[in-house]
Write a protein that holds these residues in place. Structure first.
Motif, mmCIF file in Angstrom:
data_model
loop_
_atom_site.group_PDB
_atom_site.id
_atom_site.type_symbol
_atom_site.label_atom_id
_atom_site.label_comp_id
_atom_site.label_asym_id
_atom_site.label_seq_id
_atom_site.Cartn_x
_atom_site.Cartn_y
_atom_site.Cartn_z
ATOM 1 N N ASN A 270 -6.392 2.025 -5.702
ATOM 2 C CA ASN A 270 -5.888 3.139 -5.418
ATOM 3 C C ASN A 270 -5.394 3.938 -6.453
ATOM 4 O OD1 ASN A 270 -4.902 3.262 -2.171
ATOM 5 N ND2 ASN A 270 -5.278 1.269 -2.818
ATOM 6 N N LEU B 146 0.956 -1.360 -0.024
ATOM 7 C CA LEU B 146 0.069 -0.044 -0.089
ATOM 8 C C LEU B 146 0.791 1.367 0.088
ATOM 9 C CD1 LEU B 146 -2.781 1.143 -0.061
ATOM 10 C CD2 LEU B 146 -2.783 0.997 2.472
ATOM 11 N N GLU B 147 1.950 1.134 0.798
ATOM 12 C CA GLU B 147 3.025 2.357 0.638
ATOM 13 C C GLU B 147 3.314 2.672 -0.835
ATOM 14 O OE1 GLU B 147 5.671 3.562 3.597
ATOM 15 O OE2 GLU B 147 5.313 1.695 4.636
ATOM 16 N N CYS C 5 1.976 1.794 -3.479
ATOM 17 C CA CYS C 5 0.839 2.349 -4.548
ATOM 18 C C CYS C 5 0.626 3.732 -4.376
ATOM 19 C CB CYS C 5 -0.587 1.597 -4.048
ATOM 20 S SG CYS C 5 -0.614 -0.118 -4.503
ATOM 21 N N LYS C 6 0.918 4.343 -3.016
ATOM 22 C CA LYS C 6 0.843 5.756 -2.647
ATOM 23 C C LYS C 6 1.869 6.633 -3.527
ATOM 24 C CE LYS C 6 -1.732 5.145 1.652
ATOM 25 N NZ LYS C 6 -1.929 5.207 2.989
#
Length: 328
Positions: A205, A163-164, A166-167
């Motif tokens: 995302n 997720l990090e 993806c951001k």
């Protein structure tokens, strides 16, 4: 080196949580990815800043066909991978600790911004997930100077670090090996369910994603399983670009290259469910062109890495929204 994130140190070993392998690392040893090493009771990112391979590539080589087509991207890679596919096409750097040159994040950003007709930086060649700390330090600098961050990845990381990434990522090409869990475990040394979850997370995302399926002779050619894979991709979005790629004998696999007729059979099956399907590593006349799924107007013509933008703009003449990023 830099202290590795997503690790926990104990007196006689350390545990890494960056990916589902969850390696327990003894003093002086590395995890399966070769890039995280326990030194003095602390895990270090031993590939931090080490550039093994660098080039200015056509962005189509990643492959990304709907993300600034016709442009170049500064591409860098290090060593290491958390999968061990028997057919690995880049095993010299993914399955070995390869020598390289040390750079700091600001140097990469500077090289990128000085490269003509360059949209940004692609972390590629080996598995960029193993380069997590360096990417997290470098990507913000790329973004600050108005450029794009691209990952060419196997998508095999744990939830939180994925997720990090993806951001701070604008686009990813994610290699999905098969829709067979046994293929992932026995041939690649990984778990399909985590890759599926991560692809869905990236799409949710707003990361531009394209998928690649390398078809290995005698390994993952089954049409029924392939159809299940395609239907799952279509359930996320039928507009996700899907690349069917030809395998050549490498690393531990000696089977002959994928037959062209096999690739074209899979291409035709994928076209039943997806709007944008491409065939890679094979000279074809039309299977790499981008065509409007509604009116069949030619948008982009490709011959190898030579690209001709026939019709740019946000919408086709028939009114269909393209969702292709042409210009910065």
């Amino acid at each position: 080196m830099k202290k590795a994130l997503y690790t926990q140190d104990f007196s006689d070993y350390s545990e890494c949580f960056l990916c589902p392998n969850k390696c327990k690392i003894l003093e002086g040893k590395t995890g399966r990815c070769l890039s995280r090493k326990r030194i003095l009771k602390t895990v270090q990112a031993s590939n931090y800043g080490i550039i093994v391979s660098a080039s200015v590539d056509p962005i189509e080589k990643k492959p990304l066909y709907h993300f600034f087509p016709g442009h170049s991207i500064f591409s860098i890679g290090t060593f290491g991978c958390n999968l061990h596919c028997t057919f690995c096409q880049n095993f010299e750097i993914s399955q070995n600790v390869a020598p390289g040159q040390l750079y700091v994040p600001s140097e990469i950003a500077d090289l990128s911004v000085k490269t003509l007709d360059n949209v940004g930086v692609a972390f590629t060649y080996n598995e960029p997930g193993t380069w997590f700390e360096f990417i997290m330090d470098t990507a913000p600098l790329i973004i600050e100077q108005g450029q794009k961050v691209v990952l060419v990845t196997n998508g095999y990381l744990s939830d939180a670090p994925w997720l990090e990434l993806c951001k701070i990522s604008d686009a990813m090409n994610i290699d999905i090996k098969s829709f067979d869990p046994n293929f992932y475990s026995h041939t690649c040394g990984g778990k399909l369910d985590q890759v599926i979850k991560n692809i869905e997370t990236a799409f949710a995302n707003n990361v531009h994603i394209e998928l690649t399926n390398l078809i290995v002779t005698g390994k993952n050619e089954d049409l029924e399983l392939f159809e299940k894979l395609i239907k799952w991709v279509a359930s996320i979005s039928p507009n996700i670009p899907f690349h069917i790629s030809r395998y050549f004998p490498r690393f531990k696999e000696t089977a002959p290259p994928t037959k062209p007729e096999t690739l074209l059979t899979l291409y035709n099956k994928a076209r039943e469910f997806l709007n944008f399907v491409y065939v890679g590593n094979l000279a074809t006349e039309e299977e790499n062109n981008t065509i409007c799924p509604s009116c069949k107007k030619l948008w982009i013509e490709r011959v190898g890495y030579s690209v001709r933008i026939v019709h740019s703009g946000e919408k086709c003449t028939c009114g269909l929204e393209k969702k292709i990023r042409f210009e910065l």
